[in-house]
Design an enzyme around this catalytic site. Sequence first.
Site, short mmCIF file in Angstrom:
data_model
loop_
_atom_site.label_atom_id
_atom_site.label_comp_id
_atom_site.label_asym_id
_atom_site.label_seq_id
_atom_site.Cartn_x
_atom_site.Cartn_y
_atom_site.Cartn_z
N SER A 109 -62.77 -23.65 0.87
CA SER A 109 -61.99 -22.45 0.61
C SER A 109 -60.69 -22.47 1.38
O SER A 109 -60.62 -23.04 2.49
CB SER A 109 -62.84 -21.25 1.06
OG SER A 109 -62.05 -20.11 1.18
N LYS B 48 -67.49 -22.68 6.28
CA LYS B 48 -66.74 -23.61 5.42
C LYS B 48 -66.08 -24.69 6.28
O LYS B 48 -66.08 -25.86 5.93
CB LYS B 48 -65.68 -22.85 4.61
CG LYS B 48 -66.28 -21.94 3.54
CD LYS B 48 -66.98 -22.73 2.44
CE LYS B 48 -67.77 -21.86 1.49
NZ LYS B 48 -68.65 -22.61 0.58
N TYR C 54 -68.64 -16.45 7.74
CA TYR C 54 -68.59 -17.12 6.43
C TYR C 54 -67.50 -18.20 6.43
O TYR C 54 -67.73 -19.35 6.08
CB TYR C 54 -68.32 -16.10 5.31
CG TYR C 54 -67.78 -16.74 4.06
CD1 TYR C 54 -68.63 -17.41 3.19
CD2 TYR C 54 -66.41 -16.73 3.78
CE1 TYR C 54 -68.11 -18.06 2.07
CE2 TYR C 54 -65.89 -17.37 2.66
CZ TYR C 54 -66.75 -18.02 1.82
OH TYR C 54 -66.24 -18.67 0.72
N1 UFG Z 1 -58.22 -5.92 -2.49
C1 UFG Z 1 -57.86 -4.60 -2.70
N2 UFG Z 1 -58.82 -3.73 -3.10
C2 UFG Z 1 -60.11 -4.10 -3.31
C3 UFG Z 1 -60.48 -5.45 -3.10
C4 UFG Z 1 -59.50 -6.33 -2.68
O1 UFG Z 1 -56.69 -4.22 -2.52
O2 UFG Z 1 -60.94 -3.26 -3.66
C5 UFG Z 1 -57.18 -6.88 -2.08
C6 UFG Z 1 -57.45 -7.53 -0.74
O3 UFG Z 1 -56.92 -6.76 0.29
C7 UFG Z 1 -56.74 -8.87 -0.92
C8 UFG Z 1 -56.86 -9.17 -2.42
O4 UFG Z 1 -57.17 -7.93 -3.03
O5 UFG Z 1 -55.40 -8.72 -0.63
C9 UFG Z 1 -57.96 -10.15 -2.76
O6 UFG Z 1 -59.17 -9.72 -2.13
P1 UFG Z 1 -60.57 -10.37 -2.45
O7 UFG Z 1 -61.60 -9.64 -1.66
O8 UFG Z 1 -60.78 -10.45 -3.93
O9 UFG Z 1 -60.40 -11.87 -1.95
P2 UFG Z 1 -60.02 -12.41 -0.50
O10 UFG Z 1 -58.71 -13.12 -0.66
O11 UFG Z 1 -60.12 -11.41 0.55
O12 UFG Z 1 -61.23 -13.41 -0.25
C10 UFG Z 1 -61.54 -14.40 -1.16
C11 UFG Z 1 -63.05 -14.63 -1.18
C12 UFG Z 1 -63.50 -15.17 0.12
C13 UFG Z 1 -62.71 -16.36 0.52
C14 UFG Z 1 -61.24 -16.05 0.47
C15 UFG Z 1 -60.40 -17.25 0.73
O13 UFG Z 1 -63.71 -13.42 -1.45
O14 UFG Z 1 -64.84 -15.54 -0.05
O15 UFG Z 1 -60.90 -15.56 -0.81
O16 UFG Z 1 -60.84 -18.29 -0.07
F1 UFG Z 1 -63.00 -16.75 1.76
#
Ligand code: UFG
Length: 346
Positions: A127, A158, A154
């Site tokens: 990741s 990785k 988590y």
């Molecule tokens: N976000 C919102 N509202 C929500 C959910 C997410 O604004 O309800 C935003 C987050 O703040 C972030 C973006 O949307 O800016 C993406 O969030 P995600 O939770 O979809 O994904 P992340 O980038 O936080 O995390 C993902 C995976 C992890 C992994 C990471 C890096 O969920 O498992 O990418 O690979 F580690």
Amino acid sequence: MKKRILVTGGTGFIGSHTSVELIESGYDVVIVDNLSNSKADVIYGIEKITGIRPAFEQVDCTDLPALENVLRKYQPIEGIIHFAASKAVGESVKEPLKYYRNNTVSTINLLELMPQFGIKGFIFSSSCTVYGQPNTENLPVRETSPRQDAESPYGNTKKIDEDIITDFCKSGAPIQAILLRYFNPIGAHPTAIIGELPNGVPANLIPYLTQTAIGIRECLSVFGDDYNTPDGSCIRDYIYIVDLAKAHVAAMERILNGKSDKQVDIFNIGTGTGVSVLELIHTFEKCTGVKLNYKIVGRRAGDIEQVWGNVDKANKILGWHATHTLEDALSSAWKWQQKLRADGVM
Ligand code: UFG
């Protein structure tokens, strides 16, 4: 004879889409999954899409004797694509030992069994989380960009798994490995037969967004609009799930065709473009015609401000490109959400 590939976590989101692409590329697929975060029905979905039902064994990869039985039963296996892992960032903070056990023991077990069964290729589901928050001058991140301290147990698993695989390869083990560092996988198969099925309230952006659009959730919270980005919301590199799945086939073929000149190699798998949360919401509204109820709330703890990948290496060496647009990916996610509603799943 078809080459056989073992896919761990093959009923999960990325695993199921990869199994479809492997079958469609002429591989024989054996799936192992403990079904802790997925359903066995996915096997029928894969069959419906490809016309071929993959073999399935409900096994936990931390169970070494059970895993050994599977490898014996299905030998010869040419390669393993290892997805099986716990993946909820928040849960990993509350239950770190579960994450360290599941995510590292399963990897160790698979590696340990590979030489015994003459299995050559190992593709690991890593990741972009390993890069942490890169300095702005390092964006987009390259495979050579420094890894940073993980934000969560988590994320740390990785990094640790990457190190375990690398050290094992360096020890002269008769295997080759490729670590694929994914950016943010989104969307669903164009048939809407398989897709992402989160348990409970989704933590990730896309399932929360499509559940809001269909009325399961009232309002999507955008976590922060005061970041140092053009519109103030966080930036990610959203990669369409089918494109991501195809990258695994390309990586496995590189090893099995004897093209990989390294014992362990690393590739970023993304689009090479950063998109903000607000841009993504507006693209969703535009390509689906659905008005989304959303509000800006405070930042989410542990969020990275911005990250996207340089994917030149995968383009050049794997001959792989992300071919779908953000619109394609978001339309497929919406079609999948509508299919879940039509089927009465949610
Ligand atoms: N976000 C919102 N509202 C929500 C959910 C997410 O604004 O309800 C935003 C987050 O703040 C972030 C973006 O949307 O800016 C993406 O969030 P995600 O939770 O979809 O994904 P992340 O980038 O936080 O995390 C993902 C995976 C992890 C992994 C990471 C890096 O969920 O498992 O990418 O690979 F580690």
